[in-house]
Design an enzyme around this catalytic site. Structure first.
Site, PDB file in Angstrom:
ATOM      1  N   ILE A 255     123.322 -32.661  45.605  1.00  0.00           N
ATOM      2  CA  ILE A 255     122.126 -32.513  44.777  1.00  0.00           C
ATOM      3  C   ILE A 255     121.365 -33.830  44.869  1.00  0.00           C
ATOM      4  O   ILE A 255     121.909 -34.886  44.545  1.00  0.00           O
ATOM      5  CB  ILE A 255     122.521 -32.214  43.313  1.00  0.00           C
ATOM      6  CG1 ILE A 255     123.243 -30.868  43.251  1.00  0.00           C
ATOM      7  CG2 ILE A 255     121.302 -32.239  42.409  1.00  0.00           C
ATOM      8  CD1 ILE A 255     123.795 -30.525  41.881  1.00  0.00           C
ATOM      9  N   LYS A 256     120.144 -33.744  45.355  1.00  0.00           N
ATOM     10  CA  LYS A 256     119.386 -34.985  45.569  1.00  0.00           C
ATOM     11  C   LYS A 256     118.749 -35.388  44.242  1.00  0.00           C
ATOM     12  O   LYS A 256     117.543 -35.232  44.025  1.00  0.00           O
ATOM     13  CB  LYS A 256     118.341 -34.754  46.667  1.00  0.00           C
ATOM     14  CG  LYS A 256     117.996 -35.998  47.432  1.00  0.00           C
ATOM     15  CD  LYS A 256     117.219 -35.658  48.670  1.00  0.00           C
ATOM     16  CE  LYS A 256     116.221 -36.744  49.000  1.00  0.00           C
ATOM     17  NZ  LYS A 256     116.711 -38.101  49.009  1.00  0.00           N
ATOM     18  N   ALA A 257     119.602 -35.870  43.354  1.00  0.00           N
ATOM     19  CA  ALA A 257     119.187 -36.194  41.993  1.00  0.00           C
ATOM     20  C   ALA A 257     118.870 -37.675  41.883  1.00  0.00           C
ATOM     21  O   ALA A 257     119.578 -38.518  42.456  1.00  0.00           O
ATOM     22  CB  ALA A 257     120.299 -35.825  41.020  1.00  0.00           C
TER      23      ALA A 257
ATOM     24  N   TYR B  72     121.140 -42.082  42.638  1.00  0.00           N
ATOM     25  CA  TYR B  72     120.743 -43.283  43.385  1.00  0.00           C
ATOM     26  C   TYR B  72     121.151 -44.580  42.704  1.00  0.00           C
ATOM     27  O   TYR B  72     120.980 -45.654  43.277  1.00  0.00           O
ATOM     28  CB  TYR B  72     119.243 -43.220  43.719  1.00  0.00           C
ATOM     29  CG  TYR B  72     119.032 -42.222  44.839  1.00  0.00           C
ATOM     30  CD1 TYR B  72     118.958 -42.623  46.154  1.00  0.00           C
ATOM     31  CD2 TYR B  72     119.032 -40.859  44.573  1.00  0.00           C
ATOM     32  CE1 TYR B  72     118.842 -41.704  47.177  1.00  0.00           C
ATOM     33  CE2 TYR B  72     118.927 -39.927  45.583  1.00  0.00           C
ATOM     34  CZ  TYR B  72     118.838 -40.355  46.891  1.00  0.00           C
ATOM     35  OH  TYR B  72     118.746 -39.441  47.906  1.00  0.00           O
TER      36      TYR B  72
END
Ligand code: PMP
Length: 320
Positions: free
Chosen positions: A157-159, A163
């Site tokens: 999930i590119k949440a 990061y």
């Protein structure tokens, strides 16, 4: 570096002045990183007069997958988001290379509780001019930080919140004199870089870690693997890469939307090959550059801006 700021961002359906493309400080998106996003590139072409967005459909599909996984709702169709990207590029006068982020965010609920299941969601899109890629190669270390895993924060999930893990690894690497880092997962096998996928040439095969090792399903890596297989006949293998293998690979590189192909010159100061970008890596980087711009065989990867919105610049008055 002083950058010229773009004139506009896109927030919840309209163009807004750059400085007004903001979330409330107490929104779940701003406070906790409750966002999912895509980095998307537009590229100019010497042959075409206009620029094109690279693998736009794949990016928008991944945005929707991420949003579902993170429990955020997207109020716009793919066509609307694609049109918004084009509108934003036009309004800012971008005709060349740019990097866009399309972000779904959790906003501010009436209860002011960032956990509130009724928290409204929105979308913002921004675009900036891109710096040239590091074709000369990077020196990397293996980070002391482990990649997050699906037990707690699924890396697929590119949440935005994910990061924080990437930032820790990147800042540790730079503090210690490296360009960037590789993160291993909790099994100790290679996952990826802080914002890029990893691949290496090992015994004549292009090897990269699977998503189950903690890698994002990288769109750039997928493109590179297709190029390696079809254009150069190089076998492509998805398998776990042991940390120990890193010090004996013939070639290695990082790949991602922002920088394309970044050759790796050394890992923990141990040279990769002869310590220069490898020949296959260079060929792939060059071919990728052509594929994103105007290689005739890869037109299906490019969406010309003209197909998305008429080339009419938006004046300041129309932006609100
Ligand atoms: N891993 C992470 C953590 C990233 O942020 C990115 C950049 N999106 C990548 C890998 C590379 O993915 P892509 O090629 O789709 O940009």
């Amino acid at each position: 570096m002083n950058r010229t700021l773009p004139a506009y961002g896109w927030l919840d359906g309209t163009l807004v002045p750059w400085d007004e493309c903001v979330l409330h400080a107490r929104s779940a998106g701003a406070l906790w990183g409750a966002t999912v996003f895509e980095g998307i590139r537009s590229y100019s072409s010497a042959r075409q007069q206009d620029c094109a967005l690279f693998r736009l459909d794949d990016h928008l599909s991944r945005l929707h997958r991420s949003a579902r996984g993170a429990g955020l709702s997207v109020a716009y169709s793919d066509a609307e988001l694609a049109g918004a990207c084009a509108q934003l590029l036009r309004a800012n006068g971008f005709t060349g290379d740019a990097h866009l982020t399309a972000t779904v965010y959790a906003g501010l609920s009436d209860s002011l509780d960032p956990m509130d299941p009724g928290t409204p969601c929105g979308v913002h899109i921004t675009a900036i001019a891109t710096p040239p890629s590091r074709r000369d190669g990077v020196d990397v270390c293996v980070s002391s930080w482990r990649r997050i895993n699906s037990d707690s924060m699924p890396p697929l999930i590119k949440a935005g919140g994910n990061y924080q893990n990437s930032r820790l690894a990147q800042s540790e690497a730079q503090r210690n004199g490296y360009d960037t880092a590789l993160l291993v997962n909790n099994r100790g096998t290679v996952a990826e870089g802080p914002g890029s996928c990893f691949a290496a040439l090992i015994d004549g095969e292009l090897v990269s870690p699977p998503v189950t090792a903690g890698a994002l399903d990288g769109i750039t890596l997928d493109s590179i693997c297709q190029l390696a297989r079809t254009e150069f006949g190089v076998p492509v293998v998805r398998r776990e890469v042991d940390r120990g293998e890193l010090y004996g690979v013939q070639e290695a590189f990082l790949s991602g939307t922002m920088h394309g192909v970044m050759p790796i010159k050394s890992v923990d100061r141990v040279p990769v090959g002869d310590g220069k970008p490898g020949p296959l890596t260079e060929k792939l980087a060059t071919l990728y550059e052509q594929a994103v711009r105007d290689h005739p065989a890869y037109g299906h990867w490019r969406t010309p801006l003209a197909e998305l919105a008429p080339p009419v610049p938006v004046s300041a008055g129309e932006a609100r």
